[in-house]
Design a protein around this motif. Structure first.
Motif, mmCIF file in Angstrom:
data_model
loop_
_atom_site.group_PDB
_atom_site.id
_atom_site.type_symbol
_atom_site.label_atom_id
_atom_site.label_comp_id
_atom_site.label_asym_id
_atom_site.label_seq_id
_atom_site.Cartn_x
_atom_site.Cartn_y
_atom_site.Cartn_z
ATOM 1 N N PHE A 56 0.846 -1.189 0.000
ATOM 2 C CA PHE A 56 0.000 0.000 0.000
ATOM 3 C C PHE A 56 0.884 1.242 0.000
ATOM 4 N N TRP A 57 0.459 2.266 -0.745
ATOM 5 C CA TRP A 57 1.230 3.501 -0.885
ATOM 6 C C TRP A 57 0.585 4.699 -0.220
ATOM 7 N N ASP A 58 -0.738 4.711 -0.113
ATOM 8 C CA ASP A 58 -1.374 5.907 0.442
ATOM 9 C C ASP A 58 -2.709 5.544 1.073
ATOM 10 N N LEU A 59 -3.162 6.427 1.948
ATOM 11 C CA LEU A 59 -4.392 6.274 2.711
ATOM 12 C C LEU A 59 -4.985 7.661 2.882
ATOM 13 N N PHE A 60 -6.310 7.782 2.688
ATOM 14 C CA PHE A 60 -6.922 9.101 2.824
ATOM 15 C C PHE A 60 -8.346 8.964 3.345
ATOM 16 N N PHE A 61 -8.612 9.592 4.505
ATOM 17 C CA PHE A 61 -9.961 9.729 5.053
ATOM 18 C C PHE A 61 -10.479 11.106 4.682
ATOM 19 N N VAL A 62 -11.594 11.144 3.969
ATOM 20 C CA VAL A 62 -12.207 12.428 3.634
ATOM 21 C C VAL A 62 -13.102 12.899 4.780
ATOM 22 N N ASP A 63 -13.588 11.972 5.605
ATOM 23 C CA ASP A 63 -14.297 12.268 6.849
ATOM 24 C C ASP A 63 -14.109 11.058 7.766
ATOM 25 N N GLU A 64 -14.760 11.041 8.910
ATOM 26 C CA GLU A 64 -14.525 9.964 9.880
ATOM 27 C C GLU A 64 -14.977 8.603 9.381
ATOM 28 N N GLN A 65 -15.885 8.563 8.416
ATOM 29 C CA GLN A 65 -16.441 7.293 7.953
ATOM 30 C C GLN A 65 -15.909 6.833 6.605
ATOM 31 N N THR A 66 -15.451 7.747 5.780
ATOM 32 C CA THR A 66 -15.180 7.443 4.380
ATOM 33 C C THR A 66 -13.701 7.565 4.062
ATOM 34 N N ALA A 67 -13.125 6.496 3.512
ATOM 35 C CA ALA A 67 -11.682 6.496 3.253
ATOM 36 C C ALA A 67 -11.358 5.590 2.088
ATOM 37 N N TRP A 68 -10.139 5.791 1.572
ATOM 38 C CA TRP A 68 -9.579 4.940 0.523
ATOM 39 C C TRP A 68 -8.144 4.587 0.892
ATOM 40 N N VAL A 69 -7.721 3.380 0.520
ATOM 41 C CA VAL A 69 -6.323 2.983 0.611
ATOM 42 C C VAL A 69 -5.940 2.421 -0.748
ATOM 43 N N VAL A 70 -4.736 2.778 -1.238
ATOM 44 C CA VAL A 70 -4.347 2.439 -2.606
ATOM 45 C C VAL A 70 -2.925 1.880 -2.618
ATOM 46 N N GLY A 71 -2.590 1.170 -3.719
ATOM 47 C CA GLY A 71 -1.246 0.617 -3.818
ATOM 48 C C GLY A 71 -0.967 -0.066 -5.133
ATOM 49 N N GLU A 72 -0.126 -1.084 -5.073
ATOM 50 C CA GLU A 72 0.341 -1.772 -6.272
ATOM 51 C C GLU A 72 -0.784 -2.525 -6.972
ATOM 52 N N GLU A 73 -0.512 -2.859 -8.250
ATOM 53 C CA GLU A 73 -1.429 -3.661 -9.058
ATOM 54 C C GLU A 73 -2.814 -3.032 -9.183
ATOM 55 N N GLY A 74 -2.855 -1.696 -9.142
ATOM 56 C CA GLY A 74 -4.129 -1.007 -9.258
ATOM 57 C C GLY A 74 -5.045 -1.227 -8.076
ATOM 58 N N THR A 75 -4.504 -1.645 -6.930
ATOM 59 C CA THR A 75 -5.327 -1.966 -5.765
ATOM 60 C C THR A 75 -5.918 -0.705 -5.153
ATOM 61 N N MET A 76 -7.227 -0.726 -4.952
ATOM 62 C CA MET A 76 -7.924 0.403 -4.328
ATOM 63 C C MET A 76 -9.065 -0.156 -3.481
ATOM 64 N N LEU A 77 -9.018 0.145 -2.177
ATOM 65 C CA LEU A 77 -10.045 -0.300 -1.244
ATOM 66 C C LEU A 77 -10.726 0.919 -0.641
ATOM 67 N N THR A 78 -11.991 0.768 -0.298
ATOM 68 C CA THR A 78 -12.727 1.889 0.286
ATOM 69 C C THR A 78 -13.600 1.409 1.438
ATOM 70 N N THR A 79 -13.847 2.303 2.391
ATOM 71 C CA THR A 79 -14.774 2.052 3.486
ATOM 72 C C THR A 79 -15.714 3.231 3.617
ATOM 73 N N THR A 80 -16.947 2.960 4.011
ATOM 74 C CA THR A 80 -17.928 4.022 4.262
ATOM 75 C C THR A 80 -18.469 3.943 5.684
ATOM 76 N N ASN A 81 -17.849 3.091 6.507
ATOM 77 C CA ASN A 81 -18.296 2.954 7.898
ATOM 78 C C ASN A 81 -17.119 2.986 8.868
ATOM 79 N N GLY A 82 -16.168 3.856 8.586
ATOM 80 C CA GLY A 82 -15.052 4.052 9.497
ATOM 81 C C GLY A 82 -14.082 2.902 9.584
ATOM 82 N N GLY A 83 -14.036 2.055 8.561
ATOM 83 C CA GLY A 83 -13.119 0.929 8.550
ATOM 84 C C GLY A 83 -13.714 -0.362 9.059
ATOM 85 N N GLY A 84 -15.018 -0.370 9.362
ATOM 86 C CA GLY A 84 -15.668 -1.601 9.798
ATOM 87 C C GLY A 84 -15.662 -2.651 8.713
#
Length: 348
Positions: free
Chosen positions: A201-229
């Motif tokens: 993983f290369w980067d992590l960004f929370f736009v608010d307390e509930q919503t975030a993205w983490v990104v990295g190699e191989e086009g990997t992109m994960l998102t949460t809308t419940n604070g990482g639950g």
């Protein structure tokens, strides 16, 4: 926008539309390099020799205002400025640290620094730093850490090597994995990654307390809308985002055989992600070895992405949104000539 230097850069920071800084270094530059502009990137002044270490880079940067700021070096030193970056002075730092790659501040006083070694904490605007890990305790996170972000004084996240995504509920003293591996751990979510899949993983960004993205190699992109639950996977829409085996056709008696040549095509490494709200955001990254970077844009919270810019001859590492007015990107050259910084005006 040409910079007039051949250095590579890893970080950008703007305090307002006019005042900006870039941080990096190069093999021909002693002690790292800081660039600063006071006219929205039209002209840049550079300061080198931040330390006496040869060929040292500056991967982390945080400015509090147009005069005060701090940087961290690839050798683990932290320096501060009170004159906008003209001069830099080492600050007090304790802890087991080989290198530092990222800062995060909740406000002007409370902040964290992370990289290869202990996670550090400051409560005096970066003048002194102390490790959060008690002496003799082996940390559970995998170094190096590439991204760190806190939602409040106790709850935070780090992301880094081998699909390492971890969270803390005690200000960074202890960390727990975000994804369950094998037996389910308390507080861990089911992983959206396939078995045996461990992208860096290369980067992590929370736009608010509930919503975030983490990104990295191989086009990997994960998102949460419940604070990482829970975390779900998103697709860049790039057909060649994931590396693939290079196949060769070899003539043989009776026909042609297709064999795996043992090499792979380069995947798309997403190095940075930034959102201005839950719907609108950008990612940047590059295809290693191809000298080709892309900036992608979404208007629907990452459900779909379109190519906003294709930049040849660069491996872009840093992306920042200045207010809601401009998007900036910078990285490392894989082409002849001076380095450039890239700017895009944002529509309302």
């Amino acid at each position: 926008m040409p910079l007039g230097t051949s250095a590579d850069f890893r970080e950008i920071w703007f305090t307002d539309a006019a005042h900006g800084w870039i941080a990096g270094g190069g093999f021909q530059i002693t002690g790292g390099l800081i660039g600063r502009t006071e006219d929205a990137g039209k002209t840049w002044r550079f300061t080198s020799n931040l330390t006496t270490r040869d060929r040292m880079s500056v991967p982390a940067l945080h400015m509090f205002d147009s005069r005060r700021g701090i940087v961290a070096t690839g050798t683990g030193a932290i320096l501060s400025t009170t004159d906008g970056g003209e001069n830099w002075t080492p600050v007090t730092r304790r802890g087991r640290v080989d290198s530092l790659s990222r800062f995060f501040f909740l406000d002007e006083r409370r902040g964290w620094a992370a990289g290869d070694g202990d996670v550090l904490r400051t409560d005096d605007a970066g003048e002194t730093w102390t490790p959060l890990t008690p002496d003799g305790v082996d940390v559970s996170y995998r170094s190096p850490i590439r991204a760190i972000q806190f939602q409040d004084d106790r709850h935070g996240w780090i992301a880094g090597m081998q699909a390492s995504l971890m969270r803390t509920a005690d200000g960074g003293v202890t960390w727990a994995p975000a994804f369950a591996e094998g037996l389910r751990r308390a507080g861990s979510a089911a992983t959206p990654l396939a078995a045996g899949e461990h992208p860096n993983f290369w980067d992590l960004f929370f736009v608010d307390e509930q919503t975030a993205w983490v990104v990295g190699e191989e086009g990997t992109m994960l998102t949460t809308t419940n604070g990482g639950g829970t975390w779900t996977r998103q697709d860049t829409g790039l057909k060649d985002a994931r590396s693939a085996a290079k196949l060769e056709r070899i003539p043989r008696a009776g026909g042609v055989a297709t064999v795996d040549a043992g090499d792979r095509t380069p995947g798309f490494t997403i190095t940075a992600v930034r959102f201005v709200d839950r719907q609108r955001g950008w990612i940047t990254g590059f295809y290693s070895g191809l000298g080709r970077s892309l900036i992608l844009r979404t208007e629907d919270a990452g459900a779909t992405w379109t190519v906003d810019a294709e930049i040849p001859g660069e491996e872009l590492y840093a992306l920042v949104v200045q207010g809601r007015e401009r998007l900036w990107a910078i990285g490392a050259r894989v082409r002849p000539g001076p380095q450039s910084i890239y700017r895009r005006a944002l529509t309302k």
